[in-house]
Design an enzyme around this catalytic site. Structure first.
Site, PDB file in Angstrom:
ATOM      1  N   ARG A 137       0.681  -1.225   0.174  1.00 12.42           N
ATOM      2  CA  ARG A 137       0.113  -0.052  -0.207  1.00 12.42           C
ATOM      3  C   ARG A 137       0.778   1.046   0.234  1.00 12.42           C
ATOM      4  O   ARG A 137       1.744   1.132   0.603  1.00 12.42           O
ATOM      5  CB  ARG A 137      -0.853   0.085   1.184  1.00 12.42           C
ATOM      6  CG  ARG A 137      -1.753   1.092   1.446  1.00 12.42           C
ATOM      7  CD  ARG A 137      -3.003   1.088   0.467  1.00 12.42           C
ATOM      8  NE  ARG A 137      -4.109   1.704   0.911  1.00 12.42           N
ATOM      9  CZ  ARG A 137      -5.223   1.960   0.071  1.00 12.42           C
ATOM     10  NH1 ARG A 137      -5.085   1.604  -1.046  1.00 12.42           N
ATOM     11  NH2 ARG A 137      -6.363   2.619   0.668  1.00 12.42           N
ATOM     12  N   THR A 415     -10.099   0.226  -9.112  1.00 13.91           N
ATOM     13  CA  THR A 415      -8.980  -0.569  -8.399  1.00 13.91           C
ATOM     14  C   THR A 415      -9.081  -1.779  -9.522  1.00 13.91           C
ATOM     15  O   THR A 415      -9.803  -1.781 -10.475  1.00 13.91           O
ATOM     16  CB  THR A 415      -9.316  -0.823  -7.061  1.00 13.91           C
ATOM     17  OG1 THR A 415      -9.547   0.074  -6.401  1.00 13.91           O
ATOM     18  CG2 THR A 415      -8.692  -2.086  -6.501  1.00 13.91           C
ATOM     19  N   THR A 433      -4.229  -0.796  -7.120  1.00 20.92           N
ATOM     20  CA  THR A 433      -5.149   0.292  -7.430  1.00 20.92           C
ATOM     21  C   THR A 433      -4.268   1.639  -7.497  1.00 20.92           C
ATOM     22  O   THR A 433      -3.271   1.869  -6.883  1.00 20.92           O
ATOM     23  CB  THR A 433      -6.201   0.589  -6.429  1.00 20.92           C
ATOM     24  OG1 THR A 433      -6.908   1.543  -6.751  1.00 20.92           O
ATOM     25  CG2 THR A 433      -5.799   0.941  -5.101  1.00 20.92           C
ATOM     26  N   ASN A 435      -6.412   4.170  -6.981  1.00 19.08           N
ATOM     27  CA  ASN A 435      -7.591   4.517  -6.126  1.00 19.08           C
ATOM     28  C   ASN A 435      -8.854   4.945  -7.236  1.00 19.08           C
ATOM     29  O   ASN A 435      -9.343   3.990  -7.840  1.00 19.08           O
ATOM     30  CB  ASN A 435      -7.243   5.941  -5.298  1.00 19.08           C
ATOM     31  CG  ASN A 435      -8.510   6.042  -4.132  1.00 19.08           C
ATOM     32  OD1 ASN A 435      -9.473   5.143  -4.003  1.00 19.08           O
ATOM     33  ND2 ASN A 435      -8.439   7.112  -3.714  1.00 19.08           N
ATOM     34  N   ASP A 457      -8.006   8.108   0.803  1.00 26.26           N
ATOM     35  CA  ASP A 457      -8.492   7.121   1.419  1.00 26.26           C
ATOM     36  C   ASP A 457      -8.057   7.134   3.056  1.00 26.26           C
ATOM     37  O   ASP A 457      -8.576   6.519   3.588  1.00 26.26           O
ATOM     38  CB  ASP A 457      -7.773   5.636   0.877  1.00 26.26           C
ATOM     39  CG  ASP A 457      -8.655   4.893  -0.327  1.00 26.26           C
ATOM     40  OD1 ASP A 457      -9.823   5.401  -0.148  1.00 26.26           O
ATOM     41  OD2 ASP A 457      -8.208   4.044  -0.819  1.00 26.26           O
ATOM     42  N   SER A 486      -7.580   0.585   3.487  1.00 24.96           N
ATOM     43  CA  SER A 486      -8.087   0.332   2.117  1.00 24.96           C
ATOM     44  C   SER A 486      -9.237  -0.942   2.384  1.00 24.96           C
ATOM     45  O   SER A 486      -9.282  -1.386   3.440  1.00 24.96           O
ATOM     46  CB  SER A 486      -6.996  -0.615   1.703  1.00 24.96           C
ATOM     47  OG  SER A 486      -7.485  -1.296   0.330  1.00 24.96           O
ATOM     48  N   GLY A 508     -13.820  -1.703  -6.752  1.00 27.50           N
ATOM     49  CA  GLY A 508     -15.004  -1.048  -6.244  1.00 27.50           C
ATOM     50  C   GLY A 508     -15.078  -0.348  -4.859  1.00 27.50           C
ATOM     51  O   GLY A 508     -16.074  -0.403  -4.333  1.00 27.50           O
ATOM     52  N   GLY A 509     -13.999   0.030  -4.555  1.00 29.42           N
ATOM     53  CA  GLY A 509     -13.839   0.719  -2.868  1.00 29.42           C
ATOM     54  C   GLY A 509     -14.568  -0.176  -2.040  1.00 29.42           C
ATOM     55  O   GLY A 509     -14.179  -1.324  -1.932  1.00 29.42           O
TER      56      GLY A 509
HETATM   57  N1  GLY Z   1      -8.822   2.635  -3.069  1.00 32.10           N
HETATM   58  C1  GLY Z   1      -9.591   1.814  -2.690  1.00 32.10           C
HETATM   59  C2  GLY Z   1      -8.996   0.929  -1.661  1.00 32.10           C
HETATM   60  O1  GLY Z   1      -8.051   0.948  -1.464  1.00 32.10           O
HETATM   61  O2  GLY Z   1     -10.198   0.511  -0.954  1.00 32.10           O
END
Ligand code: GLY
Length: 604
Positions: A137, A415, A433, A435, A457, A486, A508-509
């Site tokens: 990350r 993502t 991702t 984002n 995020d 995340s 998809g977040g």
């Molecule tokens: N950017 C989306 C996530 O990491 O959940």
């Protein structure tokens, strides 16, 4: 639909047995493979599949077969990238070699989310039983401050989403290289060859990519008029060739000199120069010190069980594994779930997600900065307590679930997930991702890659509604060097004989968590084939906003009425979540890219 029997019947997907070769729209052709001659894994220890029935108004038909291959399989949002993985396995590479090849290729062929300027997470399960999770990350730059996205009046700005200030320090190159070193068998230079060739020689833009470029073109042009995606400011159309010479040079430098080329060499200089150049009076804050300091983190996968199946998923700094485990643990308290698509099904599944997200939003964050109560959140005893709060025929407002409820999350979409398996049963689940789709919109001049807007995020304004009207928790506030929370949920499912059954994950977040776990639920609880499990209508609940989101046409009108009667605020969306999954079946593997989007399942 019946609940699964406790006996382990062998799957009898008749068509699986009948097919002997791969599908997918392109097939790698070179090389003999050691993996093709590996001992077969055997058939999965699962009950027979049951045909799914979807509501009459639902747009995706049931009964469609996923792509079958007897030996290896790679699934992603890009056919070119999946082909790169299959190619590496044909050359004798294992699933990890192939996944790393796929990851770099995706940075070329699916640039809205595949990346070297972002980050991600991978869960690995080797055929000998070893498991691992690697967290690459992005981190907040050293100069980041808690309120850096607030204006002089304390209002949240859009600088965490667009432009040079939106980026965290990228982790993808370090993560992929570390994973290859520990679990791969091939050198980095070899697995990167397909990506380098794709960038150097180009490939034909398909409709999905053309649509994506077109949608993002205003933002892309805002920061760089003349990138390969928008030559002279015009979005590349379907059928055009996308050639990325700067990216090819960057990838070649990484292949030649390893990740240091990205974090310390001329590529780092280009990235920092881009930060300093800025746009519209806003410059970025990532420095060479930030890049030199970046280190991926090896973590222990979240391991949970669901009705005798094993699940391995991603621990914090992603919330994916914990929240999935918590929701499934709540649902496991019911001896079997109601019929798929019934009022009670939507109510129970939505209510379980609601509770799991309340914890997720308040308690999860980067474990290097904040103590995270992992054992509590993933315990079956705790799940039993939460199950007791679910009324049979009434939704519980999120505010009534206090003191559990504290905060809610906002996470933009876009993502990408890929899944790879080889003939020995090595399995890799990766979600990565920038984002938002196309990240911050900033393309690094001279080095040819997109940068993330992952700083969004974080809770840019803890405890107060953000610009989308939602709030996020103090635990996820911005701090230098911290990873932003995340929802990415790369997940490997083991059958009751402890062999890989599924590899799944999504884009998809926050809907990543609910989408991935519903595909798994559909396979385990509702005994759907992978094709049906992926096409089944999906729902989402993330505690706040306090609504049950569903896909248009995915709920029978009478069921919708009943759910409203239970008190659920029903929110309709055209489409939910972009999942890519693999499932072991009789005689091999099935691969299914997201039927709601585009992609390729390629194996042999
Ligand atoms: N950017 C989306 C996530 O990491 O959940």
């Amino acid at each position: 639909m019946r609940a699964p029997s406790s006996r382990f019947l062998f799957a009898t997907l008749a068509a699986s047995a009948a097919l002997s070769a791969c599908a997918g729209t392109s097939t790698p052709s070179t090389g003999a493979s050691s993996t093709t001659t590996a001992k077969p894994l055997g058939d999965p220890a699962i009950p027979e599949r049951v045909a799914a029935q979807f509501p009459a108004g639902w747009r995706l038909p049931s009964g469609q077969r996923a792509t079958f291959a007897p030996s290896v399989m790679a699934v992603s949002n890009s056919r070119e990238a999946s082909a790169a993985a299959a190619e590496i396995m044909k050359q004798g590479g294992n699933a990890v070699d192939a996944a790393v090849a796929l990851g770099f290729a995706l940075a070329v062929s699916w640039p809205e989310a595949g990346n070297i300027g972002g980050g991600g997470y991978t869960v690995v399960r080797m055929a000998d039983g070893r498991t691992a999770a690697i967290d690459y990350r992005e981190v907040a730059p050293l100069a980041a401050t808690r309120d850096m996205y607030l204006d002089a009046n304390g209002q949240l700005t859009a600088k965490s989403i667009y432009g040079h200030l939106a980026s965290g320090v990228p982790g993808a190159v370090a993560g992929l290289a570390a994973m290859l070193e520990r679990y791969g068998t091939m050198p980095l230079a070899k697995v990167m060859q397909p990506a380098i060739a794709l960038a150097r020689d180009g490939f034909v833009v398909d409709t999905a990519l053309a649509t994506s470029i077109d949608r993002a073109s205003k933002t892309l042009v805002r920061y760089q008029r003349n990138s390969p995606f928008t030559p002279n400011g015009a979005p590349l159309a379907a059928g055009a060739r996308l050639v990325q010479p700067d990216l090819a040079r960057t990838l070649q430098a990484i292949a030649d000199r390893g990740p240091k080329a990205f974090y310390e060499g001329w590529i780092a200089d280009s990235l920092v120069a881009e930060m300093q150049r800025g746009a519209e009076g806003v410059t970025g804050i990532i420095t060479k010190a930030d890049l030199a300091k970046y280190t991926p983190a090896w973590r222990t996968p979240i391991r949970t069980t669901f009705h005798g199946y094993g699940l391995l998923s991603m621990p914090p700094s992603s919330s994916g594994g914990v929240t999935t485990a918590e929701a499934l643990n709540i649902l496991e308290q019911y001896p079997s779930l109601p019929e798929y698509g019934s009022t009670r099904w939507f109510h129970l599944v939505g209510s379980a997600y609601q509770r799991a997200f309340i914890d997720r939003n308040a308690k999860l964050a980067d474990p290097d900065f904040v103590p995270v109560p992992l054992a509590q959140l993933t315990s079956k005893t705790y799940a039993a307590k939460l199950k007791a709060t679910i009324a049979d025929t009434r939704s519980t407002p999120t505010r009534e679930l206090e003191p559990l409820m504290q905060q809610a999350a906002r996470e933009p979409e876009h993502t990408t997930h890929y899944s790879v398996v080889d003939a020995k049963g090595n399995a890799v689940a990766t979600t990565t991702t920038l984002n938002n789709s196309w990240g911050s919109g900033v393309w690094v001049r001279g080095a040819g890659f997109m940068l993330n807007d992952e700083m969004d995020d974080f809770a840019a304004q803890p405890g107060k509604p953000n610009m989308f009207g939602l709030v996020q928790g103090e635990a996820n506030a911005i701090q230098p060097g911290k990873r932003m929370l995340s929802a990415m949920s790369p997940t490997i499912v083991l059958d009751p004989k402890d062999q890989v059954l599924m590899v799944a994950g999504a884009a998809g977040g926050p809907t990543i968590i609910t989408g991935t776990s519903q595909v798994i639920l559909n396979v385990i609880q509702h005994r759907m084939s992978l094709g049906d499990a992926m096409r089944a209508p999906r729902i989402h609940h993330q505690a706040l906003p306090d609504s049950l989101t569903f896909e248009a046409g995915g709920i029978k009108p009478a069921v919708l009425d009943s759910l409203r009667g239970f008190g659920h605020a029903m929110r309709e969306l055209r489409s939910l979540v972009n999942v890519n999954a693999i499932m072991r079946v009789k005689g091999g593997w099935e691969g299914q890219p997201e039927p709601r989007r585009s992609g390729g399942a390629i194996g042999y």
